[in-house]
Scaffold this motif. Structure first.
Motif, PDB file in Angstrom:
ATOM      1  N   UNK A 314      16.964  -5.667   8.028  1.00 28.23           N
ATOM      2  CA  UNK A 314      16.545  -7.073   7.980  1.00 28.23           C
ATOM      3  C   UNK A 314      16.333  -7.635   9.388  1.00 28.23           C
ATOM      4  N   UNK A 315      15.183  -8.252   9.582  1.00 20.65           N
ATOM      5  CA  UNK A 315      14.871  -8.947  10.828  1.00 20.65           C
ATOM      6  C   UNK A 315      14.928 -10.448  10.555  1.00 20.65           C
ATOM      7  N   UNK A 316      15.833 -11.136  11.239  1.00 19.31           N
ATOM      8  CA  UNK A 316      16.039 -12.567  10.980  1.00 19.31           C
ATOM      9  C   UNK A 316      15.224 -13.403  11.955  1.00 19.31           C
ATOM     10  N   UNK A 317      14.301 -14.181  11.409  1.00 18.56           N
ATOM     11  CA  UNK A 317      13.513 -15.088  12.236  1.00 18.56           C
ATOM     12  C   UNK A 317      14.385 -16.251  12.699  1.00 18.56           C
ATOM     13  N   UNK A 318      14.161 -16.697  13.923  1.00 16.39           N
ATOM     14  CA  UNK A 318      14.925 -17.801  14.487  1.00 16.39           C
ATOM     15  C   UNK A 318      14.031 -19.017  14.681  1.00 16.39           C
ATOM     16  N   UNK A 319      14.645 -20.169  14.827  1.00 16.96           N
ATOM     17  CA  UNK A 319      13.909 -21.389  15.148  1.00 16.96           C
ATOM     18  C   UNK A 319      13.303 -21.279  16.543  1.00 16.96           C
ATOM     19  N   UNK A 320      12.204 -22.000  16.774  1.00 18.12           N
ATOM     20  CA  UNK A 320      11.559 -21.987  18.084  1.00 18.12           C
ATOM     21  C   UNK A 320      12.360 -22.829  19.070  1.00 18.12           C
ATOM     22  N   UNK A 321      12.337 -22.432  20.341  1.00 18.38           N
ATOM     23  CA  UNK A 321      12.963 -23.281  21.341  1.00 18.38           C
ATOM     24  C   UNK A 321      12.038 -24.456  21.652  1.00 18.38           C
ATOM     25  N   UNK A 322      12.496 -25.344  22.529  1.00 21.63           N
ATOM     26  CA  UNK A 322      11.738 -26.578  22.785  1.00 21.63           C
ATOM     27  C   UNK A 322      10.350 -26.291  23.360  1.00 21.63           C
TER      28      UNK A 322
END
Length: 863
Positions: A314-322
């Motif tokens: 599983x590859x977990x996508x993360x939120x974008x930085x600013x």
């Protein structure tokens, strides 16, 4: 979600009938009737919940049912309170039982059920439990909320900002690795861009060349049928049959044709937006699993459990930085707006609201791209950002709501409750769990405690990407969590609709919570106490008074489960021990009656504390006192956490005897501020070393904090816990180097040595010890001058913190060569030690300089 509330009432009624049946008299039949009727309704609502939001008439009916269930809960709580009060007063007159308003609630329910038939809704009993299994059904075109996802033929390049690293990482998982068929999953919350990423990879030239045996893309969604999925794959990979022939085949025959067309080839199948574990279980047999082709199946899902069940990487996508968020926004808003002089004024507000969620950024950017480039035009849109993000089933909140609608009924109120916490706050897991239990969201499950069940609920919400982990405990469990702002908006909106709570954002006060109190509390507690019979959670954190005096009338809070005094001094009356529902009593600055003069104690009700009567206690955090002398602490066999401050030498014998009986303890903390005599120190050392509860037969205790002058550790490892993960020592006054003994603890991951824990000058970590240690902290060890480690010691150490140990002037070479070391924090240490670290030579010199910090971290009470 209404069935969750009703489940709690049904369970409460069942317990009441079984425990107090002989007391009901003429109303017993009415109580049983109410329970049976609510059980039917609960089963029906479990099926019908998904329809409620799209049917105003049904929504009204459900709301009326829920209100009647809440009325029934109030009646039950009032009955329990009156019964307990009569028992305490030793009255035998229980005539009030004949006047319980259960009959009126049954009449109300009958009228509600009659209205259901009168206005053309289905008969309640036409539905059976489990008839909602629609995982294998085909979505109906008449149900717009079950509409299938439509995937664009190409991915807009402006939508993949910040995904280049993700694309390469997932490509490597697909193109490299094991030769047999493998499953790769892309996971994360709704709106992160999982489908966009998968589509970009699916269309990649390298991927197309590698999987030359065939590629197929099928959209699964919440409502799916195996036949539709097989047809979707068949249309991509079967060229020997016409579309008509494919449709004429049954599922087994169609599956076999898919298998034959892929057999002996290297293929890629993408299953987009999977919500159900059955998808892979049913499809896997039709996809060849040959060991030499390196075929791949790529899954996108919001639920981590789907990936685990498919045994995927599983590859977990993360939120974008600013910065990436702003870059994506500029791409979506267009070149003209991107160069507009007034744009920068809106940057902070846009970035803060979207919080790195690509879906929100794209929606807002697309909307603003249509507006005139004026401060007034953009300002109006941004003032109503929440409204723009929530309109329609395809809006940002509409898409996130799919995850909420897919939650099982027992998780829905737990998720919604997260909306009561302030925006961007870090939510302590133990507090959240206690509040869930207090609200009745957690149902008894087998032999598990409610806390254990609630912890599973929390893990499941995390797996489903509804909330995020903020911090973890030493044993890997969740310590704190947080919720994305847009999911919090969804929780607040749904919570208000469900009449669970309302939030006033202007003053951050939560209204409508029937069983918990947050923030300040009325000073005249004694006048209000008997009115708060529904109160289950009471916390004085942030209370303005310097000292809180709980009145003896606290015994009237018969439903209270949690009492937390925060950092306040609090007088504790003996009547608190009558609260049989209490599960967590945390009063670190509690003051018992023993500090008062006898006459005053008798007058105010501050007598002897019989905590052993509170048999449901799982957490007890109190100062020591005379209440420890009678050895009754050992009767609290459900205790998981025990923290005692200000331990008196005179209470040691009874205390240690009691602790030896608490074999279920997970977290033990013992501390004293008193100076022990030489004899008392020797006695404390002897008692601790012989303590059965700390021997290897204890399989539960994983966290131990000792603040007692024990002077020496027993050399025999049989006296220590095999599962101990964290050890914290403070003012133990150890004269001998503790490392040769502590290195034998096989599972020790965190070791913290605070002020006065060791009074020697040399500390040496022997060869081959501390094999799993990840965190080492030493603070205010004033006598320590020489700290060294031998080869093969601490191979997994990640963090080293040394604070206010001015005597240390050098590190051994082996310490700075530890390969997994990620952080070194030095604060108030000698200049010689700083120079040693700064002038490190060899291949590790640059890495050591980068991971070393000389600035103090925010100070907190480590003890």
């Amino acid at each position: 979600m209404a069935e969750s509330s009703i489940s709690f009432i049904v369970e409460k009624l069942g317990a009441l009938v079984s425990q107090q049946a002989s007391l009901f008299g003429v109303v017993e039949g009415q109580v049983r009737q109410l329970r049976n009727e609510l059980e039917w309704i609960r089963q029906f609502l479990e099926y019908a919940d998904a329809e409620r939001r799209y049917d105003k008439m049904f929504k009204l009916w459900v709301n009326q049912i829920r209100d009647a269930a809440f009325d029934a809960e109030d009646v039950i709580d009032e009955f329990v309170f009156k019964l307990e009060r009569k028992r305490q007063q030793r009255f035998n007159n229980l005539k009030f039982l004949n006047f319980l308003p259960i009959f009126g609630i049954n009449i109300t329910l009958e009228k509600i059920l009659i209205n259901k038939g009168r206005y053309g809704m289905e008969d309640l009993r036409a539905y059976e439990a489990g008839s909602n299994s629609s995982s294998a059904s085909t979505a109906s075109s008449s149900e717009p909320w079950k509409e299938k996802r439509v995937i664009p033929s190409t991915v807009e390049e402006s939508n993949i900002v910040g995904m280049k690293i993700d694309v390469e990482a997932v490509k490597r998982k697909l193109l490299e690795g094991e030769m047999e068929r493998g499953v790769v999953a892309i996971g994360g919350m709704g709106g992160l861009g999982k489908t966009t990423l998968a589509k970009k990879i699916y269309d990649d030239g390298d991927v197309q060349c590698h999987f030359d045996g065939g590629r197929a893309w099928v959209s699964v969604s919440q409502e799916f049928s195996i036949r539709e999925l097989l047809l979707g794959i068949a249309h991509c990979v079967i060229t020997t049959l016409t579309d008509k022939q494919k449709h004429e085949l049954g599922n087994p025959e169609l599956g076999q044709e898919v298998y034959k067309s892929l057999e002996g080839k290297r293929y890629l199948v993408v299953l987009d937006d999977v919500w159900n574990t059955d998808v892979w279980r049913w499809l896997s047999s039709y996809l060849p699993a040959e060991s030499n082709k390196r075929s791949r199946v790529l899954i996108t899902t919001r639920n981590e459990h789907i990936a685990v069940d498919a045994r995927s990487d599983c590859y977990k996508l993360q939120l974008l930085d600013e910065d990436k968020s702003w870059e994506l926004f500029l791409n979506k808003v267009g070149s003209a707006a991107a160069t507009w002089a007034g744009l920068e004024k809106f940057r902070a507000g846009i970035v803060a609201k979207c919080k790195g969620l690509p879906l929100a950024i794209v929606v807002l950017g697309g909307l603003l791209s249509l507006k005139d480039l004026t401060l007034d035009s953009w300002g109006k849109v941004l003032k109503s950002m929440d409204w723009h993000l929530s309109q329609g089933p395809h809006s940002c909140l509409g898409i996130l709501a799919l995850s909420y609608n897919n939650l099982p009924s027992y998780l829905k109120p737990c998720f919604l409750y997260c909306g009561v916490f302030p925006e961007d706050s870090e939510i302590k897991a133990s507090k959240l769990i206690s509040l869930w239990i207090a609200e009745g969201f957690v149902q008894k499950r087998g032999k598990e405690t409610l806390e254990e069940t609630a912890e599973d609920y929390l893990s499941e919400l995390i797996q489903r990407s509804m909330i995020q982990v903020a911090d973890t405990r030493v044993d890997g469990r969740v310590k704190s969590c947080r919720i994305h702002d847009l999911l919090r908006d969804l929780a607040i909106s749904e919570g208000k609709e469900e009449k669970l709570f309302e939030v006033d954002e202007n003053i951050d006060v939560i209204n409508g919570l029937p069983t918990s109190v947050r923030g300040n509390f009325p000073l005249e507690l004694s006048r209000k106490m008997r009115e708060l019979i529904h109160l289950k959670y009471l916390c004085f954190s942030g209370f303005s008074a310097r000292v809180i005096r709980l009145p003896p009338s606290i015994e009237g809070l018969v439903n209270l489960q949690t009492l937390d005094s925060g950092n306040q001094f609090i007088y504790i009356p003996h009547t608190i021990c009558k609260l049989q529902q209490m599960r967590h009593l945390t009063c670190r600055r509690g003051i018992t009656g023993m500090v008062l003069r006898l006459s005053m104690r008798e007058m105010l009700g501050y007598g002897h504390l019989d905590f052993h009567k509170m048999t449901n206690l799982q957490t007890l955090y109190l100062p020591s006192g005379d209440w420890l002398k009678d050895d009754n602490l050992g009767k609290l066999t459900n205790l998981k956490q025990l923290k005692l401050r200000d331990i008196n030498p005179r209470s040691l014998e009874g205390l240690f005897r009691s602790i030896s009986q608490l074999t279920g303890l997970q977290n033990l903390k013992l501390m004293t501020n008193e100076d022990f005599s030489v004899e008392e120190v020797e006695y404390c050392t002897t008692m601790l070393q012989s303590l059965k509860g700390l021997k290897s037969d204890n399989k539960c205790l994983y966290k131990l904090s000792l603040g007692l002058p024990i002077r020496e550790l027993h050399a025999e490892t049989t006296h220590y816990l095999p599962n101990l993960i964290q050890l914290k020592l403070y003012r133990t006054r150890l004269k001998e180097d503790p490392m040769p003994v502590l290195r034998r603890l096989p599972n020790l991951r965190i070791l913290i040595l605070l002020y006065g824990s060791y009074v020697g000058e040399k500390m040496k970590c022997p060869q081959g010890g501390f094999l799993v240690l990840e965190f080492l902290q030493m603070q205010k060890l004033g006598s320590l001058k020489d700290f060294s480690i031998e080869e093969t010691t601490m191979p997994n150490l990640k963090t080293l913190k040394i604070e206010s140990c001015v005597g240390i002037t050098r590190f051994s070479d082996g310490l700075l060569r530890l390969e997994k070391l990620q952080r070194i924090n030095l604060f108030e240490v000698s200049q010689e030690l700083k120079d040693v670290v700064s002038n490190t030579l060899g291949k590790d010199c640059n890495r050591i300089r980068l991971i070393t910090s000389y600035d103090p971290h925010p100070r907190k009470n480590l003890w």
